[in-house]
Scaffold this motif. Structure first.
Motif, PDB file in Angstrom:
ATOM      1  N   LEU A  14     -26.131  -5.795  41.481  1.00 25.61           N
ATOM      2  CA  LEU A  14     -25.155  -6.640  40.781  1.00 25.61           C
ATOM      3  C   LEU A  14     -25.797  -7.336  39.587  1.00 25.61           C
ATOM      4  O   LEU A  14     -25.161  -7.478  38.531  1.00 25.61           O
ATOM      5  CB  LEU A  14     -24.559  -7.673  41.738  1.00 25.61           C
ATOM      6  CG  LEU A  14     -23.586  -7.149  42.789  1.00 25.61           C
ATOM      7  CD1 LEU A  14     -23.236  -8.253  43.779  1.00 25.61           C
ATOM      8  CD2 LEU A  14     -22.343  -6.591  42.136  1.00 25.61           C
ATOM      9  N   VAL A  15     -27.052  -7.759  39.738  1.00 25.18           N
ATOM     10  CA  VAL A  15     -27.784  -8.371  38.627  1.00 25.18           C
ATOM     11  C   VAL A  15     -27.885  -7.373  37.475  1.00 25.18           C
ATOM     12  O   VAL A  15     -27.575  -7.699  36.326  1.00 25.18           O
ATOM     13  CB  VAL A  15     -29.195  -8.837  39.067  1.00 25.18           C
ATOM     14  CG1 VAL A  15     -30.070  -9.159  37.866  1.00 25.18           C
ATOM     15  CG2 VAL A  15     -29.100 -10.028  39.989  1.00 25.18           C
ATOM     16  N   LEU A  19     -26.189  -7.750  33.811  1.00 31.09           N
ATOM     17  CA  LEU A  19     -27.034  -7.780  32.611  1.00 31.09           C
ATOM     18  C   LEU A  19     -26.603  -6.725  31.606  1.00 31.09           C
ATOM     19  O   LEU A  19     -26.628  -6.957  30.403  1.00 31.09           O
ATOM     20  CB  LEU A  19     -28.505  -7.579  32.986  1.00 31.09           C
ATOM     21  CG  LEU A  19     -29.160  -8.761  33.680  1.00 31.09           C
ATOM     22  CD1 LEU A  19     -30.511  -8.349  34.237  1.00 31.09           C
ATOM     23  CD2 LEU A  19     -29.302  -9.937  32.729  1.00 31.09           C
ATOM     24  N   ARG A  20     -26.220  -5.565  32.088  1.00 28.24           N
ATOM     25  CA  ARG A  20     -25.773  -4.499  31.184  1.00 28.24           C
ATOM     26  C   ARG A  20     -24.481  -4.904  30.467  1.00 28.24           C
ATOM     27  O   ARG A  20     -24.211  -4.463  29.365  1.00 28.24           O
ATOM     28  CB  ARG A  20     -25.577  -3.193  31.950  1.00 28.24           C
ATOM     29  CG  ARG A  20     -26.905  -2.573  32.386  1.00 28.24           C
ATOM     30  CD  ARG A  20     -26.718  -1.335  33.244  1.00 28.24           C
ATOM     31  NE  ARG A  20     -26.032  -0.262  32.542  1.00 28.24           N
ATOM     32  CZ  ARG A  20     -26.616   0.633  31.754  1.00 28.24           C
ATOM     33  NH1 ARG A  20     -27.915   0.580  31.555  1.00 28.24           N
ATOM     34  NH2 ARG A  20     -25.914   1.579  31.179  1.00 28.24           N
ATOM     35  N   ALA A  50     -38.312  -5.774  37.534  1.00 30.89           N
ATOM     36  CA  ALA A  50     -38.501  -6.404  36.219  1.00 30.89           C
ATOM     37  C   ALA A  50     -38.230  -5.411  35.099  1.00 30.89           C
ATOM     38  O   ALA A  50     -37.564  -5.745  34.113  1.00 30.89           O
ATOM     39  CB  ALA A  50     -39.917  -6.961  36.092  1.00 30.89           C
ATOM     40  N   ARG A  51     -38.720  -4.191  35.246  1.00 30.59           N
ATOM     41  CA  ARG A  51     -38.466  -3.149  34.236  1.00 30.59           C
ATOM     42  C   ARG A  51     -36.978  -2.865  34.101  1.00 30.59           C
ATOM     43  O   ARG A  51     -36.446  -2.757  33.000  1.00 30.59           O
ATOM     44  CB  ARG A  51     -39.204  -1.860  34.637  1.00 30.59           C
ATOM     45  CG  ARG A  51     -40.315  -1.469  33.727  1.00 30.59           C
ATOM     46  CD  ARG A  51     -40.956  -0.131  34.042  1.00 30.59           C
ATOM     47  NE  ARG A  51     -40.852   0.375  35.397  1.00 30.59           N
ATOM     48  CZ  ARG A  51     -41.690   0.099  36.388  1.00 30.59           C
ATOM     49  NH1 ARG A  51     -42.693  -0.722  36.201  1.00 30.59           N
ATOM     50  NH2 ARG A  51     -41.518   0.624  37.584  1.00 30.59           N
ATOM     51  N   ARG A  52     -36.310  -2.747  35.242  1.00 28.29           N
ATOM     52  CA  ARG A  52     -34.863  -2.477  35.228  1.00 28.29           C
ATOM     53  C   ARG A  52     -34.096  -3.625  34.584  1.00 28.29           C
ATOM     54  O   ARG A  52     -33.127  -3.400  33.851  1.00 28.29           O
ATOM     55  CB  ARG A  52     -34.354  -2.225  36.638  1.00 28.29           C
ATOM     56  CG  ARG A  52     -34.871  -0.916  37.217  1.00 28.29           C
ATOM     57  CD  ARG A  52     -34.257  -0.599  38.549  1.00 28.29           C
ATOM     58  NE  ARG A  52     -32.849  -0.307  38.353  1.00 28.29           N
ATOM     59  CZ  ARG A  52     -31.892  -0.578  39.257  1.00 28.29           C
ATOM     60  NH1 ARG A  52     -32.198  -1.118  40.404  1.00 28.29           N
ATOM     61  NH2 ARG A  52     -30.640  -0.297  39.002  1.00 28.29           N
ATOM     62  N   VAL A  53     -34.525  -4.867  34.853  1.00 28.82           N
ATOM     63  CA  VAL A  53     -33.881  -6.033  34.249  1.00 28.82           C
ATOM     64  C   VAL A  53     -34.032  -5.979  32.736  1.00 28.82           C
ATOM     65  O   VAL A  53     -33.056  -6.157  31.999  1.00 28.82           O
ATOM     66  CB  VAL A  53     -34.465  -7.352  34.812  1.00 28.82           C
ATOM     67  CG1 VAL A  53     -34.075  -8.542  33.950  1.00 28.82           C
ATOM     68  CG2 VAL A  53     -33.997  -7.565  36.247  1.00 28.82           C
ATOM     69  N   MET A  54     -35.231  -5.725  32.249  1.00 36.36           N
ATOM     70  CA  MET A  54     -35.470  -5.697  30.804  1.00 36.36           C
ATOM     71  C   MET A  54     -34.670  -4.575  30.132  1.00 36.36           C
ATOM     72  O   MET A  54     -34.115  -4.764  29.053  1.00 36.36           O
ATOM     73  CB  MET A  54     -36.963  -5.561  30.511  1.00 36.36           C
ATOM     74  CG  MET A  54     -37.785  -6.742  31.027  1.00 36.36           C
ATOM     75  SD  MET A  54     -37.128  -8.374  30.578  1.00 36.36           S
ATOM     76  CE  MET A  54     -37.292  -8.328  28.823  1.00 36.36           C
ATOM     77  N   GLU A  58     -31.630  -5.131  27.309  1.00 39.34           N
ATOM     78  CA  GLU A  58     -31.567  -4.423  26.018  1.00 39.34           C
ATOM     79  C   GLU A  58     -30.246  -3.684  25.871  1.00 39.34           C
ATOM     80  O   GLU A  58     -29.608  -3.731  24.817  1.00 39.34           O
ATOM     81  CB  GLU A  58     -32.746  -3.460  25.867  1.00 39.34           C
ATOM     82  CG  GLU A  58     -34.040  -4.150  25.539  1.00 39.34           C
ATOM     83  CD  GLU A  58     -33.948  -5.020  24.291  1.00 39.34           C
ATOM     84  OE1 GLU A  58     -33.456  -4.552  23.248  1.00 39.34           O
ATOM     85  OE2 GLU A  58     -34.356  -6.194  24.372  1.00 39.34           O
ATOM     86  N   PHE A  59     -29.814  -3.003  26.925  1.00 35.91           N
ATOM     87  CA  PHE A  59     -28.532  -2.304  26.887  1.00 35.91           C
ATOM     88  C   PHE A  59     -27.407  -3.314  26.666  1.00 35.91           C
ATOM     89  O   PHE A  59     -26.503  -3.084  25.859  1.00 35.91           O
ATOM     90  CB  PHE A  59     -28.305  -1.548  28.204  1.00 35.91           C
ATOM     91  CG  PHE A  59     -27.040  -0.747  28.213  1.00 35.91           C
ATOM     92  CD1 PHE A  59     -27.039   0.572  27.786  1.00 35.91           C
ATOM     93  CD2 PHE A  59     -25.854  -1.313  28.641  1.00 35.91           C
ATOM     94  CE1 PHE A  59     -25.863   1.315  27.783  1.00 35.91           C
ATOM     95  CE2 PHE A  59     -24.670  -0.581  28.642  1.00 35.91           C
ATOM     96  CZ  PHE A  59     -24.678   0.741  28.213  1.00 35.91           C
ATOM     97  N   GLY A  60     -27.480  -4.434  27.363  1.00 33.04           N
ATOM     98  CA  GLY A  60     -26.448  -5.472  27.248  1.00 33.04           C
ATOM     99  C   GLY A  60     -26.365  -6.061  25.859  1.00 33.04           C
ATOM    100  O   GLY A  60     -25.269  -6.352  25.363  1.00 33.04           O
ATOM    101  N   LYS A  61     -27.505  -6.235  25.200  1.00 36.72           N
ATOM    102  CA  LYS A  61     -27.497  -6.758  23.830  1.00 36.72           C
ATOM    103  C   LYS A  61     -26.699  -5.847  22.911  1.00 36.72           C
ATOM    104  O   LYS A  61     -25.913  -6.312  22.083  1.00 36.72           O
ATOM    105  CB  LYS A  61     -28.925  -6.895  23.293  1.00 36.72           C
ATOM    106  CG  LYS A  61     -29.698  -8.039  23.873  1.00 36.72           C
ATOM    107  CD  LYS A  61     -31.104  -8.058  23.295  1.00 36.72           C
ATOM    108  CE  LYS A  61     -31.965  -9.110  23.930  1.00 36.72           C
ATOM    109  NZ  LYS A  61     -33.350  -9.071  23.387  1.00 36.72           N
TER     110      LYS A  61
END
Length: 72
Positions: A14-15, A19-20, A50-54, A58-61
């Motif tokens: 869900l996080v 984020l995406r 952490a890698r998946r979050v980052m 980036e995708f979300g931006k």
């Protein structure tokens, strides 16, 4: 101080999804019902997460930017 409960695998997904879409840990924390600190702690403890979050940030931006352009 009470130790925070760990994020479940379902909450972690869900996080990433939040984020995406929104690109911020604050919005992701609200979507999951946890704190930004808990997400950050999991990022420190679990490098793969952490890698998946980052990557999701980036995708979300880009998603947020694209959405803003359709409004303008």
């Amino acid at each position: 101080m009470t130790k925070p409960l760990p994020l479940t695998n379902e909450q972690k997904e869900l996080v990433i999804t939040a984020l995406r879409k929104h690109a911020t840990k604050t919005m992701a924390a609200k979507a999951v019902g946890c704190s930004v600190m808990l997400i950050s702690e999991h990022m420190r403890r679990f490098p793969k997460f952490a890698r998946r979050v980052m990557e999701a940030v980036e995708f979300g931006k880009h998603s947020v930017g694209d959405a803003a352009l359709t409004v303008v």
